[in-house]
Write a protein that holds these residues in place. Structure first.
Motif, short mmCIF file in Angstrom:
data_model
loop_
_atom_site.label_atom_id
_atom_site.label_comp_id
_atom_site.label_asym_id
_atom_site.label_seq_id
_atom_site.Cartn_x
_atom_site.Cartn_y
_atom_site.Cartn_z
N LYS A 108 -3.32 -5.89 -6.81
CA LYS A 108 -2.21 -5.19 -6.16
C LYS A 108 -1.24 -6.20 -5.55
N THR A 162 0.84 -1.20 0.00
CA THR A 162 0.00 0.00 0.00
C THR A 162 0.87 1.25 0.00
N ASP A 166 -13.16 8.56 7.78
CA ASP A 166 -13.38 8.38 9.22
C ASP A 166 -14.15 9.52 9.89
N ASN A 183 -0.82 4.06 1.02
CA ASN A 183 -1.70 4.90 1.83
C ASN A 183 -1.15 4.98 3.27
N LYS A 209 -3.53 3.66 6.13
CA LYS A 209 -3.55 2.18 6.21
C LYS A 209 -2.24 1.69 6.80
N LYS A 242 -10.24 2.07 17.36
CA LYS A 242 -10.61 1.73 15.96
C LYS A 242 -10.05 0.36 15.59
O1 LIG Z 1 -4.32 1.30 -3.00
P1 LIG Z 1 -3.49 1.71 -1.83
O2 LIG Z 1 -2.07 2.11 -2.16
O3 LIG Z 1 -3.54 0.72 -0.69
O4 LIG Z 1 -4.13 3.07 -1.20
P2 LIG Z 1 -5.56 3.73 -1.56
O5 LIG Z 1 -5.77 4.91 -0.69
O6 LIG Z 1 -5.65 3.94 -3.06
O7 LIG Z 1 -6.55 2.59 -1.08
P3 LIG Z 1 -7.79 1.91 -1.83
O8 LIG Z 1 -7.53 1.84 -3.26
O9 LIG Z 1 -8.06 0.63 -1.09
O10 LIG Z 1 -8.96 2.93 -1.53
C1 LIG Z 1 -9.53 2.91 -0.26
C2 LIG Z 1 -10.12 4.25 0.12
O11 LIG Z 1 -11.22 4.00 1.00
C3 LIG Z 1 -11.19 4.80 2.12
N1 LIG Z 1 -10.93 3.99 3.34
C4 LIG Z 1 -10.47 2.71 3.40
N2 LIG Z 1 -10.31 2.31 4.66
C5 LIG Z 1 -10.67 3.35 5.44
C6 LIG Z 1 -10.70 3.57 6.82
O12 LIG Z 1 -10.30 2.66 7.69
N3 LIG Z 1 -11.13 4.76 7.25
C7 LIG Z 1 -11.51 5.72 6.40
N4 LIG Z 1 -11.49 5.60 5.07
C8 LIG Z 1 -11.08 4.42 4.58
C9 LIG Z 1 -10.05 5.79 1.91
O13 LIG Z 1 -10.57 6.94 1.32
C10 LIG Z 1 -9.13 5.07 0.95
O14 LIG Z 1 -8.38 5.97 0.17
#
Ligand SMILES: O=P(O)(O)OP(=O)(O)OP(=O)(O)OC[C@H]1O[C@@H](n2cnc3c(O)ncnc32)[C@H](O)[C@@H]1O
Ligand SMILES: [Mg+2]
Length: 203
Positions: free
Chosen positions: A54, A8, A156, A10, A13, A176
């Motif tokens: 991924k 990831t 969140d 993010n 995460k 959480k």
């Molecule tokens: O693909 P990666 O690199 O992991 O990062 P990303 O941000 O693009 O991740 P996703 O494609 O899985 O998109 C998930 C989105 O959903 C939301 N999200 C996921 N989990 C969350 C959480 O625990 N709390 C709040 N928002 C969340 C958040 O906006 C993320 O950007």
């Protein structure tokens, strides 16, 4: 210490995986530690498909087992949106603020009882040596009328958890991580992870 790589980019995460895995005695690395990690196109129509895309791409690239997380927010009154488009709901900039504002705008005038939503998390565990494993977890909540709280990330601040009487962004990281979709998915992965890692060692 055992190390696990989460595919990831993010930060939110990554932090959650760090606390969730340190409790199990693992050190976590993410693609934030891998400067030239490729951006994998999320072309799937389900969270599982995207998690597999991924995980397999990065496992192949690094020659090592990895876990990928594809997650998002499912809002009933919006027919399941933003869903798999959660990260880019308000555009390519992937802005948490713009995304939450868009959801709030679309829900204007929708009464509390119809603001039900859930977070969904699909995890894929992939290795160049073994078949990919997927698991999932969810958490239920209500979309608030305005953002509240500064913890967490993404949606969140607008996700209200009735049992706690707080938004996810008002919960501590520890709170959480007890109840989140990600924690629930990781619980489902637990047993399978041990077996997978044992097989990996034997290869
Ligand atoms: O693909 P990666 O690199 O992991 O990062 P990303 O941000 O693009 O991740 P996703 O494609 O899985 O998109 C998930 C989105 O959903 C939301 N999200 C996921 N989990 C969350 C959480 O625990 N709390 C709040 N928002 C969340 C958040 O906006 C993320 O950007
Ligand atoms: Mg993504």
């Amino acid at each position: 210490m055992k190390t696990v790589i989460i595919a990831t980019k993010n930060k939110g995460k990554a932090k959650e995986f760090e606390s969730l895995f340190s409790a199990k005695g693992y050190e976590v690395k993410t693609l934030l530690d891998v400067p030239d990690a490729p951006d994998v196109e999320e072309t799937g129509t389900t969270f599982e498909e995207n998690a597999i895309l991924k995980a397999e791409a990065i496992a192949h690239q690094l020659g090592h087992f990895v876990i990928a997380d594809d997650s998002g927010l499912i809002v009933d009154a919006l027919e399941g949106r933003p869903g798999v488009y959660s990260a880019r709901y308000a555009g390519e900039a992937k802005s948490d603020e713009a995304n939450t504002e868009k959801v709030l705008r679309e829900l204007e005038g929708v009464p509390r009882e119809a603001r039900t939503a859930r977070f969904y998390c699909a995890l894929a565990l992939a290795s160049p040596n073994q078949e990919t494993i997927t698991v999932s977890g969810t958490m239920e909540g209500l979309i608030t009328e305005q953002p509240s709280g500064t913890n967490g990330f993404g949606y969140d601040p607008i996700f209200f958890v009735e049992e706690q009487g707080k938004t996810n962004a008002e919960l501590t990281k520890e709170e959480k991580n007890q109840i989140s979709h990600r924690a629930n998915a990781l619980r489902a992965l637990d047993e399978k992870l041990d077996l997978f890692l044992k097989r990996e060692e034997g290869m």
